[in-house]
Each structure stands twice: as C-alpha cells, then as structure tokens.
Design a protein around this motif. Structure first.
Motif, PDB file in Angstrom:
ATOM      1  N   VAL A  37      -7.523   6.509   7.595  1.00 22.79           N
ATOM      2  CA  VAL A  37      -8.120   5.290   6.743  1.00 22.79           C
ATOM      3  C   VAL A  37      -7.168   4.069   7.369  1.00 22.79           C
ATOM      4  O   VAL A  37      -6.193   4.067   7.073  1.00 22.79           O
ATOM      5  CB  VAL A  37      -8.238   5.664   5.460  1.00 22.79           C
ATOM      6  N   ASN A  38      -7.846   2.876   7.519  1.00 22.05           N
ATOM      7  CA  ASN A  38      -7.118   1.865   8.026  1.00 22.05           C
ATOM      8  C   ASN A  38      -7.333   0.864   6.718  1.00 22.05           C
ATOM      9  O   ASN A  38      -8.327   0.738   6.404  1.00 22.05           O
ATOM     10  CB  ASN A  38      -7.583   1.086   9.373  1.00 22.05           C
ATOM     11  N   ILE A  39      -6.098   0.210   6.484  1.00 22.04           N
ATOM     12  CA  ILE A  39      -6.211  -0.889   5.466  1.00 22.04           C
ATOM     13  C   ILE A  39      -5.969  -2.026   6.427  1.00 22.04           C
ATOM     14  O   ILE A  39      -4.978  -2.426   7.004  1.00 22.04           O
ATOM     15  CB  ILE A  39      -5.136  -0.871   4.683  1.00 22.04           C
ATOM     16  N   HIS A  40      -7.002  -2.998   6.395  1.00 30.47           N
ATOM     17  CA  HIS A  40      -7.169  -4.376   7.398  1.00 30.47           C
ATOM     18  C   HIS A  40      -7.033  -5.552   6.713  1.00 30.47           C
ATOM     19  O   HIS A  40      -7.870  -5.470   5.866  1.00 30.47           O
ATOM     20  CB  HIS A  40      -8.167  -3.852   8.360  1.00 30.47           C
ATOM     21  N   THR A  89      -1.784   0.796   8.066  1.00 33.31           N
ATOM     22  CA  THR A  89      -1.693  -0.535   7.577  1.00 33.31           C
ATOM     23  C   THR A  89      -0.825  -1.252   8.521  1.00 33.31           C
ATOM     24  O   THR A  89       0.469  -1.387   8.486  1.00 33.31           O
ATOM     25  CB  THR A  89      -1.298  -0.647   6.044  1.00 33.31           C
ATOM     26  N   THR A  91     -10.063  -5.057   4.044  1.00 35.33           N
ATOM     27  CA  THR A  91     -11.075  -3.995   4.416  1.00 35.33           C
ATOM     28  C   THR A  91     -10.383  -2.734   4.591  1.00 35.33           C
ATOM     29  O   THR A  91      -9.470  -2.420   5.290  1.00 35.33           O
ATOM     30  CB  THR A  91     -11.894  -4.161   5.560  1.00 35.33           C
ATOM     31  N   THR A  92     -10.923  -1.717   3.945  1.00 34.19           N
ATOM     32  CA  THR A  92     -10.511  -0.302   4.167  1.00 34.19           C
ATOM     33  C   THR A  92     -11.476   0.297   4.966  1.00 34.19           C
ATOM     34  O   THR A  92     -12.930   0.139   4.647  1.00 34.19           O
ATOM     35  CB  THR A  92     -10.460   0.477   2.800  1.00 34.19           C
ATOM     36  N   PRO A 148       0.887  -1.141   0.024  1.00 29.39           N
ATOM     37  CA  PRO A 148       0.005   0.008  -0.027  1.00 29.39           C
ATOM     38  C   PRO A 148       0.750   1.424  -0.031  1.00 29.39           C
ATOM     39  O   PRO A 148       0.641   2.290  -0.672  1.00 29.39           O
ATOM     40  CB  PRO A 148      -0.747  -0.068   1.140  1.00 29.39           C
ATOM     41  N   GLN A 176     -12.867   3.767   7.724  1.00 30.81           N
ATOM     42  CA  GLN A 176     -12.501   5.106   8.522  1.00 30.81           C
ATOM     43  C   GLN A 176     -12.336   4.488   9.892  1.00 30.81           C
ATOM     44  O   GLN A 176     -13.081   4.005  10.629  1.00 30.81           O
ATOM     45  CB  GLN A 176     -13.678   6.020   8.368  1.00 30.81           C
ATOM     46  N   VAL A 189      -3.002   7.364   6.539  1.00 31.85           N
ATOM     47  CA  VAL A 189      -3.282   5.678   6.256  1.00 31.85           C
ATOM     48  C   VAL A 189      -2.455   4.817   6.922  1.00 31.85           C
ATOM     49  O   VAL A 189      -1.325   5.028   7.287  1.00 31.85           O
ATOM     50  CB  VAL A 189      -2.682   5.735   4.742  1.00 31.85           C
TER      51      VAL A 189
END
Length: 160
Positions: free
Chosen positions: A104-107, A85, A134-135, A15, A137, A83
């Motif tokens: 924003v979290n990239i999980h 991650t 999953t992205t 990412p 907020q 962002v």
C-alpha cells in the motif's frame, strides 16, 4: 499485522508512528542511505530512520531496492503487508509480490493527479484549491494502482 515500512522524508514519519501506535508489528523500516548535508557535509540520517531508531525498529538502507541481498532480507521478514510513503525508489515486481496482502502506498496528492515526485509542491505551484492524501494498492506503474481512499485537504491562498 507484520509490516515492513518504506519511507524517507519528514512526510513519511507520521504514518510510521501511527502504524506503530496502532499496535502493528513493524518488523523493518527501509529508508534511503544517510547523506552528507549542511556546510560541514556531516552525514545525517533520513527523518524516517531517526523515528525508527527512537521506536526501536530495525532499519535497512539499500542503495538499490533491486539488490538481491536486500530482496533476500525482505523475504526473511515474512511481512504480511508493505507500506510505502515517499520512499524514493521504485519497487520492482519481485518486491511488490512478497507480502501476503501486497503493498500500500500513502501518496501526497489526490491521485490520479500529481503522480511521482513533489506532488504537494506542484499542486501549490499550479494554484490548486485542494490537495490531499491517497492510499492505493501498488502495482508496477508509477502511482497507477487501485485507489483505496482519498483524503482531501484545502490549500489556502497563502500556501507557498
């Protein structure tokens, strides 16, 4: 867009690179401190730090995200978006409220399942047929913010 990127393991490298290649201005990368590894206990950089240095992006490695000096450093970045991650620390409300567009979290799971650490491993251990990304907020809870998008990925029977 001015972005501060938070991440630590291999999973967080792609990412970071994608945001950079998309032309976003990544003003700072935040990752966990270097740690001794291997037989000789040599100090090794987290994978995200290695990637950031290759890309020429400044790096911060706070012991604790709640540290006042670190929060001051984040304020100075004037980032529009954070962002996150797989960073490895929970960000306090004070940090979550800094950027104009939030965080924003990239999980690494199809939330709301498998919140927290090791989501990919637990999906495999539990015999799930799919996992994914999953992205979301971010809010003050652990992986509890509003889901923005889910990206399912199949898990084959050979996954370990």
């Amino acid at each position: 867009m001015r972005i501060v990127y938070f991440g630590t393991p291999d999973f967080a490298v792609a990412p970071l690179v994608a945001l950079h290649e998309a032309g976003h201005e990544i003003v700072l990368v935040v990752t966990q401190p270097d740690k001794p590894r291997g037989r000789g206990h040599a100090l090794q950089f987290p994978p995200v730090k290695e990637a950031a240095l290759r890309l020429g992006i400044p790096v911060a490695q706070p012991e604790r995200a709640r540290n006042a000096d670190f929060i001051g450093l984040l304020r100075k970045q004037k980032a529009e978006l954070f962002v996150v991650t797989a960073f490895g620390q929970i960000l306090p409300k004070e940090i979550l409220e800094l950027p104009r567009y939030g965080c924003v979290n990239i999980h690494a799971s199809l939330l709301p399942a498998y919140r927290g650490a090791a989501p990919i491993q637990w999906a495999v251990i539990d015999g799930q047929k799919e996992s994914g990304i999953t992205t979301m907020q971010m809010d003050e809870g652990l992986d509890t913010g509003d889901i923005l998008r889910r990206y399912p990925l199949p898990l084959g029977p050979e996954e370990t």
